[in-house]
Design an enzyme around this catalytic site. Structure first.
Site, PDB file in Angstrom:
ATOM      1  N   ASP A 145       9.772   7.872  -1.267  1.00  3.50           N
ATOM      2  CA  ASP A 145       8.985   8.888  -1.976  1.00  3.50           C
ATOM      3  C   ASP A 145       8.662   8.305  -3.348  1.00  3.50           C
ATOM      4  OD1 ASP A 145       8.222  11.122  -3.559  1.00  3.50           O
ATOM      5  OD2 ASP A 145       9.351  12.471  -2.252  1.00  3.50           O
TER       6      ASP A 145
ATOM      7  N   TYR B 186      -4.956  18.982 -10.629  1.00 10.00           N
ATOM      8  CA  TYR B 186      -5.313  17.782  -9.850  1.00 10.00           C
ATOM      9  C   TYR B 186      -6.251  16.893 -10.677  1.00 10.00           C
ATOM     10  CZ  TYR B 186      -7.177  14.649  -6.342  1.00 10.00           C
ATOM     11  OH  TYR B 186      -7.557  13.508  -5.677  1.00 10.00           O
TER      12      TYR B 186
ATOM     13  N   ARG C 170       5.662   0.284 -12.437  1.00  7.40           N
ATOM     14  CA  ARG C 170       6.782  -0.211 -13.270  1.00  7.40           C
ATOM     15  C   ARG C 170       7.671  -1.168 -12.480  1.00  7.40           C
ATOM     16  NH1 ARG C 170       9.879  -2.433 -15.545  1.00  7.40           N
ATOM     17  NH2 ARG C 170      11.316  -1.892 -17.231  1.00  7.40           N
TER      18      ARG C 170
ATOM     19  N   LYS D 157      -5.770  12.948 -12.181  1.00  6.86           N
ATOM     20  CA  LYS D 157      -6.679  11.828 -11.906  1.00  6.86           C
ATOM     21  C   LYS D 157      -7.321  11.312 -13.200  1.00  6.86           C
ATOM     22  CE  LYS D 157      -6.016  11.205  -7.515  1.00  6.86           C
ATOM     23  NZ  LYS D 157      -5.483   9.933  -6.996  1.00  6.86           N
TER      24      LYS D 157
ATOM     25  N   ILE E 152       0.855  -1.189   0.000  1.00  6.94           N
ATOM     26  CA  ILE E 152       0.000   0.000   0.000  1.00  6.94           C
ATOM     27  C   ILE E 152       0.891   1.240   0.000  1.00  6.94           C
ATOM     28  CG2 ILE E 152      -1.793   1.295   1.238  1.00  6.94           C
ATOM     29  CD1 ILE E 152      -2.552  -1.392   2.608  1.00  6.94           C
TER      30      ILE E 152
ATOM     31  N   VAL F  31     -13.952  12.521   0.732  1.00  6.17           N
ATOM     32  CA  VAL F  31     -13.582  11.655   1.861  1.00  6.17           C
ATOM     33  C   VAL F  31     -12.827  12.520   2.863  1.00  6.17           C
ATOM     34  CG1 VAL F  31     -12.444   9.501   2.532  1.00  6.17           C
ATOM     35  CG2 VAL F  31     -13.092   9.854   0.129  1.00  6.17           C
TER      36      VAL F  31
ATOM     37  N   ASN G 250      -2.103   4.212  -3.880  1.00  9.87           N
ATOM     38  CA  ASN G 250      -2.964   5.179  -3.191  1.00  9.87           C
ATOM     39  C   ASN G 250      -2.279   6.531  -2.969  1.00  9.87           C
ATOM     40  OD1 ASN G 250      -5.065   6.025  -1.007  1.00  9.87           O
ATOM     41  ND2 ASN G 250      -3.111   6.002   0.092  1.00  9.87           N
TER      42      ASN G 250
HETATM   43  P1  NDP Z   1      -4.055  11.860   2.939  1.00  6.76           P
HETATM   44  O1  NDP Z   1      -3.373  13.171   2.792  1.00  6.76           O
HETATM   45  O2  NDP Z   1      -4.707  11.557   4.224  1.00  6.76           O
HETATM   46  O3  NDP Z   1      -3.041  10.678   2.570  1.00  6.76           O
HETATM   47  C1  NDP Z   1      -2.164  10.779   1.479  1.00  6.76           C
HETATM   48  C2  NDP Z   1      -1.086   9.718   1.583  1.00  6.76           C
HETATM   49  O4  NDP Z   1      -0.252   9.817   0.406  1.00  6.76           O
HETATM   50  C3  NDP Z   1      -0.203   9.886   2.793  1.00  6.76           C
HETATM   51  O5  NDP Z   1      -0.007   8.629   3.387  1.00  6.76           O
HETATM   52  C4  NDP Z   1       1.101  10.418   2.233  1.00  6.76           C
HETATM   53  O6  NDP Z   1       2.190   9.889   2.976  1.00  6.76           O
HETATM   54  C5  NDP Z   1       1.101   9.776   0.837  1.00  6.76           C
HETATM   55  N1  NDP Z   1       1.970  10.493  -0.091  1.00  6.76           N
HETATM   56  C6  NDP Z   1       1.808  11.732  -0.598  1.00  6.76           C
HETATM   57  N2  NDP Z   1       2.846  12.053  -1.368  1.00  6.76           N
HETATM   58  C7  NDP Z   1       3.702  10.983  -1.356  1.00  6.76           C
HETATM   59  C8  NDP Z   1       4.954  10.717  -1.949  1.00  6.76           C
HETATM   60  N3  NDP Z   1       5.570  11.614  -2.729  1.00  6.76           N
HETATM   61  N4  NDP Z   1       5.539   9.516  -1.729  1.00  6.76           N
HETATM   62  C9  NDP Z   1       4.941   8.591  -0.930  1.00  6.76           C
HETATM   63  N5  NDP Z   1       3.747   8.801  -0.337  1.00  6.76           N
HETATM   64  C10 NDP Z   1       3.143   9.991  -0.543  1.00  6.76           C
HETATM   65  O7  NDP Z   1      -5.129  11.815   1.740  1.00  6.76           O
HETATM   66  P2  NDP Z   1      -6.124  10.667   1.232  1.00  6.76           P
HETATM   67  O8  NDP Z   1      -6.073   9.479   2.074  1.00  6.76           O
HETATM   68  O9  NDP Z   1      -7.424  11.323   1.019  1.00  6.76           O
HETATM   69  O10 NDP Z   1      -5.503  10.394  -0.211  1.00  6.76           O
HETATM   70  C11 NDP Z   1      -5.209   9.108  -0.694  1.00  6.76           C
HETATM   71  C12 NDP Z   1      -5.562   9.035  -2.161  1.00  6.76           C
HETATM   72  O11 NDP Z   1      -6.975   9.194  -2.319  1.00  6.76           O
HETATM   73  C13 NDP Z   1      -4.923  10.115  -3.032  1.00  6.76           C
HETATM   74  O12 NDP Z   1      -4.475   9.519  -4.237  1.00  6.76           O
HETATM   75  C14 NDP Z   1      -6.071  11.081  -3.325  1.00  6.76           C
HETATM   76  O13 NDP Z   1      -5.891  11.768  -4.522  1.00  6.76           O
HETATM   77  C15 NDP Z   1      -7.231  10.105  -3.377  1.00  6.76           C
HETATM   78  N6  NDP Z   1      -8.559  10.667  -3.193  1.00  6.76           N
HETATM   79  C16 NDP Z   1      -8.882  11.365  -2.048  1.00  6.76           C
HETATM   80  C17 NDP Z   1     -10.152  11.878  -1.890  1.00  6.76           C
HETATM   81  C18 NDP Z   1     -10.549  12.697  -0.716  1.00  6.76           C
HETATM   82  O14 NDP Z   1     -11.594  13.394  -0.772  1.00  6.76           O
HETATM   83  N7  NDP Z   1      -9.815  12.656   0.398  1.00  6.76           N
HETATM   84  C19 NDP Z   1     -11.191  11.651  -2.902  1.00  6.76           C
HETATM   85  C20 NDP Z   1     -10.752  10.901  -4.053  1.00  6.76           C
HETATM   86  C21 NDP Z   1      -9.486  10.421  -4.172  1.00  6.76           C
HETATM   87  P3  NDP Z   1       3.514  10.692   3.392  1.00  6.76           P
HETATM   88  O15 NDP Z   1       3.170  12.164   3.410  1.00  6.76           O
HETATM   89  O16 NDP Z   1       3.868  10.147   4.736  1.00  6.76           O
HETATM   90  O17 NDP Z   1       4.515  10.323   2.347  1.00  6.76           O
HETATM   91  C1  8X3 Z   2     -10.544  14.365  -4.249  1.00  2.27           C
HETATM   92  C2  8X3 Z   2     -11.958  14.715  -4.502  1.00  2.27           C
HETATM   93  O1  8X3 Z   2     -13.515  16.570  -5.321  1.00  2.27           O
HETATM   94  O2  8X3 Z   2     -11.750  17.180  -3.759  1.00  2.27           O
HETATM   95  O3  8X3 Z   2     -10.060  13.547  -5.262  1.00  2.27           O
HETATM   96  O4  8X3 Z   2     -11.217  16.688  -6.056  1.00  2.27           O
HETATM   97  S1  8X3 Z   2     -12.105  16.365  -4.943  1.00  2.27           S
END
Ligand code: NDP
Ligand code: 8X3
Length: 258
Positions: free
Chosen positions: A64, A157, A125, A161, A11, A190, A91
């Protein structure tokens, strides 16, 4: 869920939000975990908690997703679990800023493209060749409703996506003659750290995203991930759109119910 017991699940972005909830749900199913993220303290804390509670194997990878060299190095030399990944949950992702293209911050654009698109590609990859070699696996990409619709100021953004959607569909086609599944899970709003990250810690702006409505929880999304991951061999959940009750489109939100 016994079908997920003993599976190796990688994950990305497991330190927060959806990725962290997914880690807990897979742990409850007795899957082994590879948790990847940049914040090591959070990875270690989560892993200690899950090992104690569920007696599973967990490997933490502080990395990263934007750094292909370091990812490929880790996979090549460090981790056997990587080579036998059964389920990859792509994710890790973020939004940065909320402004017109005419006033956009170039560094923010680069960070979103590098993380959400290139990072997802880099991890894929590294892992997909092992899945092909084993003729087995499941790639679950976390897209978004922003990969299906767009909104003003969401420009880059949304573009990342939409690109994830294209990559997911293309990968599914490329792997159709294998036993590897490819899924896209596309949530609407979310409540996670997502908005706080987007607005760089400005709690007022971050809170406005969920004002007057009840968003999904990260656990809701994790349940959908587990559902997709636990179907029988012939059943592919190709795409799933997840919305809170008060949302019917990226900008169609009933904000008077809470
Ligand atoms: P959070 O900010 O709570 O979590 C994001 C996670 O991504 C963190 O664990 C962060 O870990 C990790 N991350 C960010 N950049 C990097 C990087 N360069 N390398 C490794 N890890 C990274 O947000 P969400 O849980 O909401 O987001 C998770 C996914 O869900 C994203 O892809 C987001 O676009 C998507 N999403 C979110 C929605 C929402 O409304 N919240 C709706 C739809 C999609 P760390 O900083 O420790 O590296
Ligand atoms: C996150 C949902 O609507 O904030 O992917 O872009 S929104």
């Amino acid at each position: 869920m016994s079908i997920l017991k003993g599976k190796n699940v990688l994950i990305t972005g497991a330190t927060s939000g959806i990725g962290k909830s997914a880690a807990v749900k897979f742990a409850e199913c007795k899957s082994n975990l590879i948790l990847l993220g940049r914040r090591k303290d959070r990875l270690m804390e989560l892993s200690a908690q899950l090992i104690k509670e569920f007696e599973i194997n967990i490997e933490c990878i502080q990395a990263d997703v934007r750094d292909f060299k370091s990812l490929s190095g880790i996979i090549e030399y460090q981790s056997e679990l990587f080579k036998t990944t059964d389920i990859l949950v792509n994710n890790a992702g973020l939004a940065r800023g909320f402004s017109h293209i005419s006033a956009g911050d170039i560094a923010d654009w680069d960070e979103m493209i590098d993380t959400n698109l290139k990072g997802l590609l880099y991890v894929s990859r590294c892992i997909v060749p092992f899945m092909i070699k084993n003729n087995s696996g499941h790639v679950i990409n976390i897209g978004s409703i922003a990969g299906r619709e767009v909104y003003p100021n969401g420009n880059v953004y949304c573009a990342t996506k939409h690109a994830v959607d294209a990559v997911t569909k293309g990968l599914r086609m490329e792997l159709v003659n294998t036993d590897i599944k490819v899924t896209s899970i596309d949530p609407g709003l979310v409540e996670t750290e997502f908005s706080l990250v987007r607005f760089r810690g400005d709690t007022e702006k971050a809170g406005a995203a969920y004002k007057g409505m009840k968003p999904l929880t990260p656990d809701d999304v994790a349940e959908a991930i587990i559902f997709a991951a636990s179907r029988n061999d012939n059943f592919v959940v190709a795409e799933m759109v997840l919305l809170p009750k008060a949302q019917a489109g990226v900008l169609v939100i009933d904000r008077k119910n809470v």
